[in-house]
Motif scaffolding. Structure first.
Motif, PDB file in Angstrom:
ATOM      1  N   ALA A  26       1.208  -1.378   0.083  1.00 39.63           N
ATOM      2  CA  ALA A  26       0.077   0.007   0.294  1.00 39.63           C
ATOM      3  C   ALA A  26       1.262   1.593   0.257  1.00 39.63           C
ATOM      4  N   THR A  27       2.014   1.494   0.632  1.00 40.84           N
ATOM      5  CA  THR A  27       3.119   2.105   0.141  1.00 40.84           C
ATOM      6  C   THR A  27       4.176   2.399  -0.109  1.00 40.84           C
ATOM      7  N   PHE A  28       5.191   2.798  -1.095  1.00 37.25           N
ATOM      8  CA  PHE A  28       6.276   2.685  -1.351  1.00 37.25           C
ATOM      9  C   PHE A  28       7.962   2.232  -0.705  1.00 37.25           C
ATOM     10  N   GLY A  29       6.621   1.474   0.988  1.00 42.50           N
ATOM     11  CA  GLY A  29       8.353   0.557   1.476  1.00 42.50           C
ATOM     12  C   GLY A  29       7.541   0.569   2.913  1.00 42.50           C
ATOM     13  N   ALA A  30       8.220   0.000   3.571  1.00 43.39           N
ATOM     14  CA  ALA A  30       7.081  -0.142   4.897  1.00 43.39           C
ATOM     15  C   ALA A  30       8.348   0.523   5.646  1.00 43.39           C
ATOM     16  N   THR A  31       8.114   1.148   6.661  1.00 41.86           N
ATOM     17  CA  THR A  31       9.145   1.607   8.097  1.00 41.86           C
ATOM     18  C   THR A  31       8.737   1.138   8.991  1.00 41.86           C
ATOM     19  N   GLU A  32       9.885   1.308  10.797  1.00 40.24           N
ATOM     20  CA  GLU A  32       9.142   0.455  11.642  1.00 40.24           C
ATOM     21  C   GLU A  32       8.601   1.179  11.915  1.00 40.24           C
ATOM     22  N   ALA A  33       8.468   2.804  11.958  1.00 39.46           N
ATOM     23  CA  ALA A  33       7.763   3.948  12.603  1.00 39.46           C
ATOM     24  C   ALA A  33       6.557   3.420  12.412  1.00 39.46           C
ATOM     25  N   ASP A  34       5.979   3.263  10.951  1.00 37.43           N
ATOM     26  CA  ASP A  34       4.632   2.809  10.470  1.00 37.43           C
ATOM     27  C   ASP A  34       4.022   0.985  11.103  1.00 37.43           C
ATOM     28  N   ILE A  35       5.015   0.476  10.559  1.00 40.58           N
ATOM     29  CA  ILE A  35       5.040  -1.016  11.565  1.00 40.58           C
ATOM     30  C   ILE A  35       4.206  -1.393  12.387  1.00 40.58           C
ATOM     31  N   ALA A  36       5.613  -0.269  13.129  1.00 43.77           N
ATOM     32  CA  ALA A  36       4.514  -0.077  15.195  1.00 43.77           C
ATOM     33  C   ALA A  36       3.262   0.171  15.230  1.00 43.77           C
TER      34      ALA A  36
END
Length: 561
Positions: free
Chosen positions: A55-65
């Protein structure tokens, strides 16, 4: 076997081998068949990462959390509520010659990367990129070289309408000066037999073949309609001519229609010049006839309405959006479910792209396909998506306003760059298969058409440079590459500073969740761990860099699951 075929075959084989581990990491309640219940919730960090990679241009740790433990639908609702982050506003601020109305194309590329990496409306940005590969215009095309202004305005059309209605999108794309120039609708004239002038068929052909309907009639599940043992053409050459006559008489505000030197570089949509519009009767597909003596805008609206109402539109667009976001080989049932939403979003609206994207991302096949169909589910990551996932995952920062020159010409190493496809057929065809193991199973892998032997090596080498040189505090970066984007590896280095095996395993698992959505195979985990342990414990940065590079260069990272 061709090297790229080996890459695809290995990647899918590794996914199949990893299936038991994937199931073990899925979390949640397991049903009798071993599959997780409640796929609408990001129960684990790995679940959240997989969703964000779609859904995005790549997972980030902040967005995962932030997503873990939450409903995917709530995340989508929050994204839909965000205002659009345009590219053109950014381009005007960073234009190095503001007194000149023209803007260099490199400023668009820089704006695109800035949005891809940091814009909050990531869903809108990712969908616009997907649409840019369906409704293609290109800086490498007809008279668009280095015209950042008109191309930036075109991309904003995709951003503005990408979560709106497909009918509005078709209208704005059709009247875009970028599309008008790219596919010769701009200054397209009515017939003049005395001067051997006939309406140009370029846009008419591509709006039917590539932007809306395709060449053969489809069932709603995307399979070809078969009559008497044969497929049925969607239209013929006479239909193309009819549409070509519809698309006559359009030029640009502030530019004379007859001025052959006019480049029509403007943000404004094209406008009608009635003296050049063909007012004859026009025959479209399936018996639709447009009456004579109508103005250009009336004819255009009627023609686009006919395209929008055609039964092919829903499966044709739905399949390609699924391919760009989730999986290259969606089942007919998956396509049918999404196409049904395209036809009616539940409130009687046809073509509601926000509802279509929601249906794509929340479908059981999107959420559980990596478990249920591990050997065939997923998609080869487009070259640009490999780069943006690494950059976003490693919290990249931009240290100067002007983009690093090598990244402006990113297509030279990645064979892909936004709005720079080699032709209207995009960087790759949605039906491309490299043959070999994939072709024998009737599978496609569109992105592999853009990844030649040369670019496969260039991609891998480039990732090496991003991880070993372009990172905060790296010696080579500080000495030779000031001002480039820097990846942040300090927390990774600190996490294994004690040199213990438990810390190393935790670091590898951290990378597994972030970059592979929790699907790392035992074989890859073993190889990464062995390489890390070969490096002296007193050099934790080098250990981290080797681990991240091996993962980024692996066939498993090459496939988005």
């Amino acid at each position: 076997m061709h090297p790229i075929q080996r890459l695809a075959a290995l990647a899918f084989a590794l996914l199949l081998a990893a299936a038991p581990a994937i199931r073990a990491q899925a979390g949640g309640t397991l049903l009798a068949d071993g599959f997780e219940s409640g796929p609408g919730v990001a129960r684990t960090a790995a679940d959240a990462s997989r969703f964000l990679q779609q859904a995005t241009f790549g997972a980030t740790e902040a967005d995962i959390a932030a997503l873990q433990g939450q409903r995917y639908a709530d995340w989508i609702d929050a994204q839909l509520a965000l205002p659009m982050t345009p590219v053109l506003d950014y381009m005007k601020v960073h234009d190095e010659s503001p007194a000149d109305p023209a803007i260099d194309f490199w400023v668009f590329t820089q704006a695109w990367f800035d949005n891809a990496l940091s814009a909050p409306d990531q869903l809108r940005q990712r969908v616009a990129f997907a649409l840019s590969q369906i409704l293609v215009v290109s800086e490498r095309g007809n008279n668009l070289a280095n015209d950042g202004l008109v191309l930036g305005a075109y991309y904003d059309i995709l951003l503005r309408n990408g979560l709106g209605n497909y009918r509005d999108l078709l209208q704005d794309v059709t009247l875009s000066p970028a599309m008008g120039r790219f596919l010769s609708m701009y200054r397209n004239r009515k017939p003049d037999p005395a001067n051997n002038i006939r309406p140009d068929e370029n846009f008419a052909r591509e709006v039917l073949q590539l932007f809306s309907l395709g060449l053969v009639k489809l069932n709603r599940d995307g399979t070809p309609l078969i009559v008497g043992g044969d497929t049925v053409p969607t239209y013929d050459e006479q239909v193309v001519r009819g549409f070509a006559h519809v698309f006559t008489g359009w030029g640009c505000e502030g530019f004379e229609f007859e001025n052959a030197q006019a480049t029509c570089s403007t943000e404004a949509p094209m406008r009608a010049f009635e003296a050049y519009h063909d007012r004859s009767e026009k025959h479209l597909f399936d018996g639709i006839v447009l009456p004579a003596n109508r103005d250009a805008a009336v004819d255009l609206d009627a023609a686009l309405d006919a395209i929008f109402a055609h039964p092919n539109l829903a499966p044709f667009v739905s399949r390609q959006l699924i391919q760009r976001l989730v999986t290259s080989n969606p089942s007919p049932q998956y396509i049918d479910r999404v196409a049904a939403v395209f036809e009616n979003d539940g409130n009687g609206e046809r073509g509601n792209l926000a509802a279509v994207v929601r249906a794509i991302l929340l479908d059981d096949e999107a959420r559980l396909g990596h478990v249920r169909n591990a050997a065939t589910f997923g998609k080869v990551r487009e070259p640009l998506l490999r780069l943006t996932q690494v950059w976003r995952g490693l919290d990249v920062s931009w240290l100067q306003d002007r983009m690093f020159p090598d990244d402006i010409d990113i297509h030279l190493r990645y064979n892909q760059s936004p709005l720079a496809a080699p032709s209207v057929f995009n960087f790759f065809s949605p039906s491309y298969t490299p043959g070999g193991a994939l072709g024998e199973q009737g599978l496609v892998a569109p992105e592999l058409q853009a990844i030649t032997d040369t670019f496969a090596i260039a991609l891998t080498n480039d990732q090496w440079g991003r991880i070993f040189w372009q990172c905060h505090g790296c010696y080579m970066n500080a000495q030779q590459y000031p001002g480039v984007r820097e990846t942040q590896l300090d927390s990774w280095r600190a996490s294994i500073a004690d040199g213990g095996n438990a810390a190393i395993d935790a670091m590898i698992e951290r990378a597994n969740v972030l970059f592979l959505g929790g699907g790392m195979s035992p074989a890859l985990r073993s190889r990464v761990r062995a390489r890390v342990l070969e490096i002296p414990a007193d050099d934790p940065m080098l250990r981290v860099q080797n681990a991240l590079y091996l993962i980024a260069a692996s066939p498993e990272f090459a496939v988005q699951r």
